[in-house]
Design a protein around this motif. Structure first.
Motif, mmCIF file in Angstrom:
data_model
loop_
_atom_site.group_PDB
_atom_site.id
_atom_site.type_symbol
_atom_site.label_atom_id
_atom_site.label_comp_id
_atom_site.label_asym_id
_atom_site.label_seq_id
_atom_site.Cartn_x
_atom_site.Cartn_y
_atom_site.Cartn_z
ATOM 1 N N UNK A 84 0.811 -1.208 0.000
ATOM 2 C CA UNK A 84 0.000 0.000 0.000
ATOM 3 C C UNK A 84 0.846 1.260 0.000
ATOM 4 N N UNK A 85 1.939 1.249 0.764
ATOM 5 C CA UNK A 85 2.839 2.398 0.803
ATOM 6 C C UNK A 85 3.467 2.622 -0.563
ATOM 7 N N UNK A 86 3.983 1.547 -1.161
ATOM 8 C CA UNK A 86 4.610 1.662 -2.477
ATOM 9 C C UNK A 86 3.603 2.110 -3.539
ATOM 10 N N UNK A 87 2.385 1.585 -3.448
ATOM 11 C CA UNK A 87 1.359 1.963 -4.422
ATOM 12 C C UNK A 87 1.034 3.451 -4.299
ATOM 13 N N UNK A 88 0.890 3.915 -3.071
ATOM 14 C CA UNK A 88 0.608 5.336 -2.851
ATOM 15 C C UNK A 88 1.745 6.204 -3.390
ATOM 16 N N UNK A 89 2.983 5.804 -3.104
ATOM 17 C CA UNK A 89 4.136 6.557 -3.591
ATOM 18 C C UNK A 89 4.172 6.583 -5.115
ATOM 19 N N UNK A 90 3.858 5.448 -5.730
ATOM 20 C CA UNK A 90 3.907 5.387 -7.189
ATOM 21 C C UNK A 90 2.846 6.291 -7.804
ATOM 22 N N UNK A 91 1.661 6.339 -7.192
ATOM 23 C CA UNK A 91 0.608 7.224 -7.687
ATOM 24 C C UNK A 91 1.007 8.694 -7.528
ATOM 25 N N UNK A 92 1.610 9.014 -6.391
ATOM 26 C CA UNK A 92 2.024 10.395 -6.174
ATOM 27 C C UNK A 92 3.080 10.813 -7.186
ATOM 28 N N UNK A 93 4.029 9.936 -7.461
ATOM 29 C CA UNK A 93 5.077 10.274 -8.419
ATOM 30 C C UNK A 93 4.530 10.321 -9.844
ATOM 31 N N UNK A 94 3.436 9.615 -10.078
ATOM 32 C CA UNK A 94 2.792 9.677 -11.392
ATOM 33 C C UNK A 94 1.801 10.837 -11.471
ATOM 34 N N UNK A 95 1.788 11.653 -10.404
ATOM 35 C CA UNK A 95 0.893 12.810 -10.323
ATOM 36 C C UNK A 95 -0.574 12.392 -10.446
ATOM 37 N N UNK A 96 -0.908 11.363 -9.685
ATOM 38 C CA UNK A 96 -2.285 10.880 -9.632
ATOM 39 C C UNK A 96 -2.737 10.871 -8.172
ATOM 40 N N UNK A 97 -2.905 12.060 -7.555
ATOM 41 C CA UNK A 97 -3.221 12.113 -6.120
ATOM 42 C C UNK A 97 -4.555 11.487 -5.750
ATOM 43 N N UNK A 98 -5.530 11.510 -6.656
ATOM 44 C CA UNK A 98 -6.823 10.889 -6.333
ATOM 45 C C UNK A 98 -6.671 9.379 -6.171
ATOM 46 N N UNK A 99 -5.878 8.774 -7.055
ATOM 47 C CA UNK A 99 -5.619 7.336 -6.919
ATOM 48 C C UNK A 99 -4.813 7.051 -5.658
ATOM 49 N N UNK A 100 -3.878 7.958 -5.336
ATOM 50 C CA UNK A 100 -3.092 7.798 -4.112
ATOM 51 C C UNK A 100 -4.007 7.832 -2.888
ATOM 52 N N UNK A 101 -4.984 8.731 -2.907
ATOM 53 C CA UNK A 101 -5.913 8.820 -1.781
ATOM 54 C C UNK A 101 -6.747 7.552 -1.661
ATOM 55 N N UNK A 102 -7.143 6.992 -2.792
ATOM 56 C CA UNK A 102 -7.910 5.745 -2.764
ATOM 57 C C UNK A 102 -7.078 4.608 -2.172
ATOM 58 N N UNK A 103 -5.789 4.585 -2.503
ATOM 59 C CA UNK A 103 -4.904 3.552 -1.964
ATOM 60 C C UNK A 103 -4.754 3.709 -0.457
ATOM 61 N N UNK A 104 -4.625 4.955 0.011
ATOM 62 C CA UNK A 104 -4.513 5.201 1.450
ATOM 63 C C UNK A 104 -5.811 4.832 2.156
ATOM 64 N N UNK A 105 -6.938 5.136 1.531
ATOM 65 C CA UNK A 105 -8.232 4.798 2.130
ATOM 66 C C UNK A 105 -8.370 3.289 2.316
ATOM 67 N N UNK A 106 -7.860 2.542 1.361
ATOM 68 C CA UNK A 106 -7.895 1.080 1.486
ATOM 69 C C UNK A 106 -7.057 0.621 2.671
ATOM 70 N N UNK A 107 -5.873 1.226 2.846
ATOM 71 C CA UNK A 107 -5.035 0.898 3.995
ATOM 72 C C UNK A 107 -5.723 1.283 5.294
ATOM 73 N N UNK A 108 -6.347 2.461 5.292
ATOM 74 C CA UNK A 108 -7.021 2.966 6.487
ATOM 75 C C UNK A 108 -8.161 2.047 6.921
ATOM 76 N N UNK A 109 -8.893 1.521 5.953
ATOM 77 C CA UNK A 109 -9.999 0.625 6.274
ATOM 78 C C UNK A 109 -9.515 -0.691 6.871
ATOM 79 N N UNK A 110 -8.315 -1.109 6.464
ATOM 80 C CA UNK A 110 -7.781 -2.388 6.962
ATOM 81 C C UNK A 110 -7.119 -2.240 8.328
#
Length: 214
Positions: A84-110
């Motif tokens: 989840x951390x790597x996925x969020x970082x990859x989205x941020x570096x790809x300038x896709x913050x909405x996808x990064x937020x979705x990845x963090x939300x998935x981690x938060x729910x777990x």
């Protein structure tokens, strides 16, 4: 050393994973991907194998496949949060913050914890949402009043907003807590210890992520 064992046990998942890790450390990304792909085919529900395949693919320049494997690993994550951390970082570096937020939300729910909230605050910053960032950093501190990464981020926001007094008071309060409640500190940090190790492991891949995704 691994080669003779693998010849005798070509479908041993642990051996395949070890060979993948060895090749990944040696930056032999194509070979590493082959081993992780075989291991993941034999044990598709193991998030670490998909994470290894993602990092190998990233090293080979297959960014799309890397993100797809990280998404799968994150959906299967057993609590380590590395994927989840790597996925969020990859989205941020790809300038896709909405996808990064979705990845963090998935981690938060777990498994909500200070590390996840601090990461969420970073995503809010990428979205230029200072209020949302502050709320997430404050939630991290609520979960663990002595969580330094979030305290540092809040202090930076305080400085940015010309509130240096708030930053000094925040650190003074944290210092007082650390002096008066060492046992509480140990209890507070224990739940996120494995996540912190996962973040440290993720940082070892950050240079490669930056090089491939910037």
């Amino acid at each position: 050393m691994l080669r003779p064992l693998m010849l005798s046990h070509p479908e041993d998942v642990e051996l395949l994973a070890l060979a993948g890790e060895a090749n990944l450390r040696g930056r032999h990304f194509s070979q590493a991907a082959e081993f992780f792909e075989k291991a993941a085919a034999l044990r598709p529900g193991a998030p670490a194998l998909h994470t290894g395949l993602a990092l190998s693919s990233l090293g080979s320049g297959e960014n799309g496949r890397a993100v797809a494997e990280l998404e799968r690993a994150a959906s299967l994550d057993d609590g380590s949060q590395r994927a989840g951390i790597l996925l969020t970082m990859s989205y941020l570096r790809a300038r896709a913050p909405d996808k990064a937020m979705a990845a963090v939300a998935q981690m938060e729910n777990k498994a909500n914890n200070p590390l996840v909230q601090n990461l969420k605050g970073g995503v809010h910053l990428a979205r230029q949402d200072l209020a949302g960032a502050r709320a997430s950093f404050e939630e991290a501190v609520r979960l663990d009043p002595l969580y330094m990464p979030a305290l540092n981020n809040l202090a930076q926001l305080d400085s940015l907003e010309k509130r240096p007094g708030s930053a000094r008071k925040r650190f003074a309060d944290a210092l007082e807590r650390s002096r008066t409640a060492p046992a509480a500190l140990a209890r507070a940090t224990a739940p996120v210890a494995s996540s912190e190790r996962a973040l440290q492991a993720a940082r070892t891949a950050e240079t490669e992520l930056a090089r491939r995704l910037d």
